[in-house]
Design a protein around this motif. Structure first.
Motif, PDB file in Angstrom:
ATOM      1  N   ILE A  70       0.982  -1.127  -0.035  1.00 61.29           N
ATOM      2  CA  ILE A  70       0.129   0.081   0.167  1.00 61.29           C
ATOM      3  C   ILE A  70       0.925   1.199   0.026  1.00 61.29           C
ATOM      4  O   ILE A  70       1.812   1.521   0.851  1.00 61.29           O
ATOM      5  CB  ILE A  70      -1.080  -0.013   1.276  1.00 61.29           C
ATOM      6  N   LEU A  71       0.595   2.160  -1.084  1.00 62.08           N
ATOM      7  CA  LEU A  71       1.447   3.243  -1.229  1.00 62.08           C
ATOM      8  C   LEU A  71       0.506   4.536  -0.794  1.00 62.08           C
ATOM      9  O   LEU A  71      -0.223   4.868  -1.688  1.00 62.08           O
ATOM     10  CB  LEU A  71       2.220   3.341  -2.363  1.00 62.08           C
ATOM     11  N   ASP A  72       0.736   5.374   0.108  1.00 66.48           N
ATOM     12  CA  ASP A  72      -0.117   6.297   0.517  1.00 66.48           C
ATOM     13  C   ASP A  72       0.844   7.767   0.343  1.00 66.48           C
ATOM     14  O   ASP A  72       1.882   8.155   0.869  1.00 66.48           O
ATOM     15  CB  ASP A  72      -0.266   6.286   2.194  1.00 66.48           C
ATOM     16  N   GLU A  73       0.537   8.266  -0.750  1.00 66.92           N
ATOM     17  CA  GLU A  73       0.972   9.657  -1.463  1.00 66.92           C
ATOM     18  C   GLU A  73       2.653   9.399  -1.501  1.00 66.92           C
ATOM     19  O   GLU A  73       3.508   9.904  -0.798  1.00 66.92           O
ATOM     20  CB  GLU A  73       0.779  10.718  -0.394  1.00 66.92           C
ATOM     21  N   PRO A  74       2.968   8.457  -2.351  1.00 71.94           N
ATOM     22  CA  PRO A  74       4.449   8.169  -2.366  1.00 71.94           C
ATOM     23  C   PRO A  74       5.435   9.141  -3.088  1.00 71.94           C
ATOM     24  O   PRO A  74       6.253   9.009  -3.131  1.00 71.94           O
ATOM     25  CB  PRO A  74       4.497   6.667  -3.103  1.00 71.94           C
ATOM     26  N   THR A  75       4.780   9.997  -3.922  1.00 72.81           N
ATOM     27  CA  THR A  75       5.397  10.961  -4.572  1.00 72.81           C
ATOM     28  C   THR A  75       5.869  12.317  -3.987  1.00 72.81           C
ATOM     29  O   THR A  75       6.646  13.008  -4.781  1.00 72.81           O
ATOM     30  CB  THR A  75       4.624  11.256  -6.028  1.00 72.81           C
ATOM     31  N   ASN A  76       5.610  12.379  -2.924  1.00 76.27           N
ATOM     32  CA  ASN A  76       5.923  13.563  -2.121  1.00 76.27           C
ATOM     33  C   ASN A  76       7.416  13.776  -2.130  1.00 76.27           C
ATOM     34  O   ASN A  76       8.184  12.807  -1.899  1.00 76.27           O
ATOM     35  CB  ASN A  76       5.288  13.747  -0.774  1.00 76.27           C
ATOM     36  N   ASP A  77       7.885  15.001  -2.334  1.00 73.84           N
ATOM     37  CA  ASP A  77       9.421  15.590  -2.391  1.00 73.84           C
ATOM     38  C   ASP A  77      10.134  14.731  -3.142  1.00 73.84           C
ATOM     39  O   ASP A  77      11.430  14.617  -3.254  1.00 73.84           O
ATOM     40  CB  ASP A  77       9.952  15.185  -0.778  1.00 73.84           C
ATOM     41  N   MET A  78       9.681  13.995  -4.393  1.00 73.07           N
ATOM     42  CA  MET A  78      10.445  13.438  -5.380  1.00 73.07           C
ATOM     43  C   MET A  78      10.363  14.383  -6.700  1.00 73.07           C
ATOM     44  O   MET A  78       9.346  14.917  -7.189  1.00 73.07           O
ATOM     45  CB  MET A  78       9.753  12.000  -5.848  1.00 73.07           C
ATOM     46  N   ASP A  79      11.745  14.166  -7.350  1.00 72.26           N
ATOM     47  CA  ASP A  79      11.714  14.903  -8.726  1.00 72.26           C
ATOM     48  C   ASP A  79      11.159  14.108  -9.786  1.00 72.26           C
ATOM     49  O   ASP A  79      11.163  12.736  -9.577  1.00 72.26           O
ATOM     50  CB  ASP A  79      12.882  15.472  -8.827  1.00 72.26           C
ATOM     51  N   THR A  80      11.280  14.274 -10.910  1.00 69.17           N
ATOM     52  CA  THR A  80      10.585  13.763 -12.097  1.00 69.17           C
ATOM     53  C   THR A  80      11.536  12.427 -12.470  1.00 69.17           C
ATOM     54  O   THR A  80      10.792  11.626 -12.785  1.00 69.17           O
ATOM     55  CB  THR A  80      10.380  14.474 -13.376  1.00 69.17           C
ATOM     56  N   ASP A  81      12.738  12.552 -12.442  1.00 72.19           N
ATOM     57  CA  ASP A  81      13.678  11.506 -12.828  1.00 72.19           C
ATOM     58  C   ASP A  81      13.469  10.251 -11.736  1.00 72.19           C
ATOM     59  O   ASP A  81      13.350   9.275 -11.887  1.00 72.19           O
ATOM     60  CB  ASP A  81      14.868  11.793 -12.836  1.00 72.19           C
ATOM     61  N   MET A  82      13.383  10.814 -10.377  1.00 74.11           N
ATOM     62  CA  MET A  82      13.338   9.933  -9.255  1.00 74.11           C
ATOM     63  C   MET A  82      11.920   9.120  -9.289  1.00 74.11           C
ATOM     64  O   MET A  82      11.897   7.965  -8.960  1.00 74.11           O
ATOM     65  CB  MET A  82      13.660  10.530  -8.030  1.00 74.11           C
ATOM     66  N   LEU A  83      11.127   9.948  -9.740  1.00 75.24           N
ATOM     67  CA  LEU A  83       9.756   9.253  -9.907  1.00 75.24           C
ATOM     68  C   LEU A  83       9.538   8.128 -10.865  1.00 75.24           C
ATOM     69  O   LEU A  83       9.197   7.038 -10.920  1.00 75.24           O
ATOM     70  CB  LEU A  83       8.766  10.168 -10.252  1.00 75.24           C
ATOM     71  N   ALA A  84      10.243   8.422 -12.172  1.00 72.44           N
ATOM     72  CA  ALA A  84      10.594   7.325 -13.084  1.00 72.44           C
ATOM     73  C   ALA A  84      11.191   6.082 -12.660  1.00 72.44           C
ATOM     74  O   ALA A  84      10.928   5.098 -13.102  1.00 72.44           O
ATOM     75  CB  ALA A  84      11.243   8.128 -14.391  1.00 72.44           C
ATOM     76  N   ALA A  85      12.420   6.530 -11.843  1.00 72.84           N
ATOM     77  CA  ALA A  85      13.036   5.392 -11.480  1.00 72.84           C
ATOM     78  C   ALA A  85      12.414   4.243 -10.353  1.00 72.84           C
ATOM     79  O   ALA A  85      11.998   3.279 -10.493  1.00 72.84           O
ATOM     80  CB  ALA A  85      14.299   5.594 -10.471  1.00 72.84           C
ATOM     81  N   ILE A  86      11.263   5.105  -9.740  1.00 72.46           N
ATOM     82  CA  ILE A  86      10.459   4.297  -8.697  1.00 72.46           C
ATOM     83  C   ILE A  86       9.377   3.366  -9.373  1.00 72.46           C
ATOM     84  O   ILE A  86       9.113   2.497  -9.109  1.00 72.46           O
ATOM     85  CB  ILE A  86       9.777   5.043  -7.566  1.00 72.46           C
ATOM     86  N   GLU A  87       8.877   4.163 -10.584  1.00 72.91           N
ATOM     87  CA  GLU A  87       7.945   3.613 -11.272  1.00 72.91           C
ATOM     88  C   GLU A  87       8.490   2.259 -12.027  1.00 72.91           C
ATOM     89  O   GLU A  87       7.941   1.317 -12.092  1.00 72.91           O
ATOM     90  CB  GLU A  87       7.393   4.433 -12.525  1.00 72.91           C
ATOM     91  N   ASP A  88       9.764   2.532 -12.532  1.00 77.20           N
ATOM     92  CA  ASP A  88      10.454   1.367 -13.086  1.00 77.20           C
ATOM     93  C   ASP A  88      10.570   0.245 -12.130  1.00 77.20           C
ATOM     94  O   ASP A  88      10.710  -1.101 -12.549  1.00 77.20           O
ATOM     95  CB  ASP A  88      12.146   1.784 -13.419  1.00 77.20           C
ATOM     96  N   LEU A  89      10.967   0.668 -11.054  1.00 78.15           N
ATOM     97  CA  LEU A  89      11.086  -0.307  -9.686  1.00 78.15           C
ATOM     98  C   LEU A  89       9.814  -1.238  -9.563  1.00 78.15           C
ATOM     99  O   LEU A  89       9.822  -2.690  -9.272  1.00 78.15           O
ATOM    100  CB  LEU A  89      11.512   0.213  -8.493  1.00 78.15           C
ATOM    101  N   LEU A  90       8.464  -0.453  -9.457  1.00 75.28           N
ATOM    102  CA  LEU A  90       7.427  -1.135  -9.133  1.00 75.28           C
ATOM    103  C   LEU A  90       6.716  -1.978 -10.510  1.00 75.28           C
ATOM    104  O   LEU A  90       6.166  -3.064 -10.296  1.00 75.28           O
ATOM    105  CB  LEU A  90       6.459   0.054  -8.882  1.00 75.28           C
ATOM    106  N   ASP A  91       7.600  -1.715 -11.689  1.00 72.13           N
ATOM    107  CA  ASP A  91       7.019  -2.452 -12.752  1.00 72.13           C
ATOM    108  C   ASP A  91       7.261  -3.864 -12.666  1.00 72.13           C
ATOM    109  O   ASP A  91       6.694  -4.779 -13.257  1.00 72.13           O
ATOM    110  CB  ASP A  91       7.520  -1.992 -13.873  1.00 72.13           C
ATOM    111  N   SER A  92       8.475  -4.251 -11.895  1.00 71.27           N
ATOM    112  CA  SER A  92       8.967  -5.475 -11.741  1.00 71.27           C
ATOM    113  C   SER A  92       8.463  -6.289 -10.231  1.00 71.27           C
ATOM    114  O   SER A  92       9.003  -7.254 -10.093  1.00 71.27           O
ATOM    115  CB  SER A  92      10.438  -5.608 -12.105  1.00 71.27           C
ATOM    116  N   TRP A  93       7.806  -5.483  -9.471  1.00 67.67           N
ATOM    117  CA  TRP A  93       7.427  -5.937  -8.200  1.00 67.67           C
ATOM    118  C   TRP A  93       6.230  -6.845  -8.421  1.00 67.67           C
ATOM    119  O   TRP A  93       4.997  -6.430  -8.933  1.00 67.67           O
ATOM    120  CB  TRP A  93       7.198  -4.782  -7.423  1.00 67.67           C
ATOM    121  N   PRO A  94       6.266  -8.061  -7.898  1.00 70.65           N
ATOM    122  CA  PRO A  94       5.226  -8.884  -8.135  1.00 70.65           C
ATOM    123  C   PRO A  94       4.365  -9.245  -6.897  1.00 70.65           C
ATOM    124  O   PRO A  94       4.804  -9.908  -5.634  1.00 70.65           O
ATOM    125  CB  PRO A  94       5.948 -10.370  -8.493  1.00 70.65           C
ATOM    126  N   GLY A  95       2.970  -8.702  -7.100  1.00 73.36           N
ATOM    127  CA  GLY A  95       2.348  -8.642  -5.850  1.00 73.36           C
ATOM    128  C   GLY A  95       1.129  -7.637  -5.999  1.00 73.36           C
ATOM    129  O   GLY A  95       0.953  -7.190  -7.319  1.00 73.36           O
TER     130      GLY A  95
END
Length: 605
Positions: free
Chosen positions: A436-461
């Protein structure tokens, strides 16, 4: 177009860092410019220099004579003892400010649900932000500087703000310079993008999507040192091109060039593999909310919630502040007990929540980052099958933007964005199967948001997300639900449908309070706005009803098929693959039906 403001050879440095060096930029009438870049690279500093809030060490900023400049900074300077009315319109009499169309529009868009006499000191962060915006926007400005204007705002307020800024000036008049990590907002309002990096400012034409395309082209010609950022940008471009039809239908970048660049980029998520792994880890039972409700005394927060969460489901949750989103997620996590109905959990379910609070890090406050991760598991598995990868905590930190030097930094000295990323790492290393992610994008720049999205793309659950960041929500989830009037409602049309429903809800409430008609005026207004009447309107409503029945039937079939996967022999990869292909075919049909449903509801207003 007339020139408004120019900066020549700006240089600014601090004792340990040169922030900007020899920067020369200009702003003309009609410009709508978004500023992007990594946190700490100088985005806000550039804006403050141009606005005159900071003075450069060398270089100069020139303005056209008589230029009216409005500035919105991240921190507000509102007087806590003032009322909302005093802060927004000052001592002007009501008949004076109420006669101004712009003032009425701003107040209606940002402050309708706030008591006019409420003290500023009693407001939440989001409410204070809306007051601050209203204070700025009711005035006449030739040029507006806005630093993170969408911070603390919900999806509705962000949508209103974008529409207001788009229509505030005629096409070739006025100018806007905005720093924001909200990529949807950038794409919606900006005609140019400035990237601040490596002490320079690099201009790009168009909004965020066009910027990503041009950056990929730039990176393809650059040296191998840019390979990591290039790959993330190309993946993001692939989603922008293949994503929601409402986004890709806008010709904001060259379609042929985009198609060529993403020709060899696979879909952002391997849905079959992730779904199969999710089923094997979770079984057929995840969390079922069965006619669940939550009341506190006489106040009912949620009622009659029926939600059967499937293995591998990726769902976004929408709702205004106070609607009950946190309560809903509390039912899923087990932190909230239902006062009616029941919650059924699978035996293997492990839920972890990334909250908005950093209190989880307090036990590590004085420890260096390296010490924190040394006490965790030695490896973490991402993906499945041939694409599975074993990553150490250090490699995960690197993917989340930490440098080797920052491993020696105490947690307390990390920036807000770095602390947020460390929180996410600690949650992931617990290996939950429901996240469960509750407002996970706070204090993130656009490049870091892309990196986190990339990480979540391979998260199985199973992934559940609450976020006001529209881009992030559409990017990482496959479907959206809304909490409306205490009930959970599926949104086949996504966020656009949610905004339409909220607008209808407001009109009904306004109709009830104005004339006691119980909202009967709202549908009439919608029909008039839609241009459909008589037989055409009845036919559209009939087709919508048929589409909703068919979508509900298909979704029920998909849910049953997903649960049946748990009983299938997990070693039978061929059989699992065939069943997943059947599910994907049904999901494809649902998506086509949803598109038609969305078209019809748009026509109906």
């Amino acid at each position: 177009m007339a020139h408004l403001l120019g900066a020549e050879a700006l240089h600014l440095e601090y004792p340990t860092k040169v922030v900007l060096d020899a920067v020369t930029v200009g702003i003309d009438e009609g410009d709508r410019i978004g500023i992007v870049g990594r946190n700490g690279d100088g985005k806000s500093t550039l804006m403050k220099l141009l606005a005159g809030v900071l003075v450069p060490d060398s270089g100069r900023v020139t303005r056209r004579g008589g230029l009216r400049v409005g500035v919105l900074e991240q921190q507000d300077s509102l007087d806590d003892d003032m009322s909302i009315g005093q802060a927004v319109v000052g001592d002007r009499l009501e008949h004076e400010w109420a006669g101004d169309a712009r003032t009425r529009d701003v107040i209606a868009g940002l402050l309708t649900d706030l008591p006019w006499e409420a003290r500023i000191g009693s407001l939440s962060g989001g409410q204070r932000r809306r007051v601050q915006l209203a204070q700025l926007l009711i005035q006449d400005w030739d040029l507006i500087f806005a630093d993170e204007p969408t911070n603390h705002l919900d999806v509705e307020a962000i949508t209103w703000l974008a529409a207001h800024l788009k229509g505030r000036w005629p096409k070739n008049a006025g100018a806007l310079l905005v720093v924001t990590h909200d990529r949807w907002f950038l794409d919606e309002i900006c005609t140019a993008t400035w990237e601040v990096h490596d002490r320079i400012v690099e201009p790009f034409e168009g909004g965020y999507a066009a910027y990503i395309l041009q950056r990929v082209e730039r990176d393809r010609m650059a040296a191998a040192s840019e390979a990591k950022r290039q790959n993330l940008a190309r993946k993001e471009l692939a989603w922008l091109r293949r994503g929601a039809p409402a986004r890709t239908s806008k010709p904001k970048f060259r379609i042929d060039a985009a198609n060529a660049l993403i020709a060899d980029v696979p879909p952002i998520r391997d849905s079959v593999s992730l779904q199969s792994l999710a089923v094997s880890r979770l079984g057929k039972d995840v969390v079922d909310l069965l006619d669940a409700g939550v009341s506190y005394g006489e106040k009912t927060v949620l009622q009659d919630v029926e939600w059967r969460i499937a293995p591998g489901e990726r769902t976004g949750i929408l709702g205004v502040n106070g609607a009950g989103k946190s309560t809903l997620l509390g039912l899923v996590s087990g932190d909230v007990e239902p006062t009616s109905g029941r919650v059924k959990r699978g035996k293997t379910v492990q839920v972890r929540t990334l909250t908005q609070r950093t209190s989880e890090l307090e036990q590590h406050w004085n420890d260096p980052v390296r010490t924190v991760i040394e006490g965790l598991r030695t490896s973490y598995t991402f993906g499945s099958g041939s694409k599975a990868a074993e990553l150490t905590p250090g490699q995960l930190l690197e993917r989340l933007g930490f440098t080797s030097a920052q491993l020696s930094t105490p947690v307390r000295d990390l920036s807000g964005g770095q602390q947020r990323r460390l929180q996410l790492l600690l949650v992931l290393l617990d290996q939950p199967n429901v996240l469960i992610l509750d407002e996970p994008t706070n204090d993130m720049d656009t490049d870091m948001l892309a990196a986190i999205e990339d990480l979540l793309d391979s998260w199985p659950g199973t992934l559940l997300v609450v976020s006001h960041d529209r881009y992030f929500l559409e990017r990482v989830t496959d479907q959206q639900y809304a909490v409306l009037r205490g009930r959970l409602r599926h949104l086949p049309g996504g966020i656009d449908e949610y905004l339409r429903l909220r607008d209808l809800e407001r009109r009904e409430q306004a109709g009830s309070s104005a004339g006691g008609t119980g909202g009967s005026g709202a549908p009439g207004a919608a029909a008039k706005a839609s241009g459909l009447d008589g037989a055409a309107r009845r036919a559209a409503e009939k087709e919508i009803a048929a589409l909703e029945r068919r979508m509900q039937k298909l979704n029920d079939q998909i849910d049953r098929a997903r649960h049946a996967l748990a009983d299938h022999d997990q070693a039978d990869y061929t059989g699992l693959g065939e069943r997943m292909q059947q599910i994907q075919a049904q999901q494809g049909e649902v998506e086509e039906l949803e598109l038609r449903w969305f078209e019809l509801t748009e026509e109906l207003g």
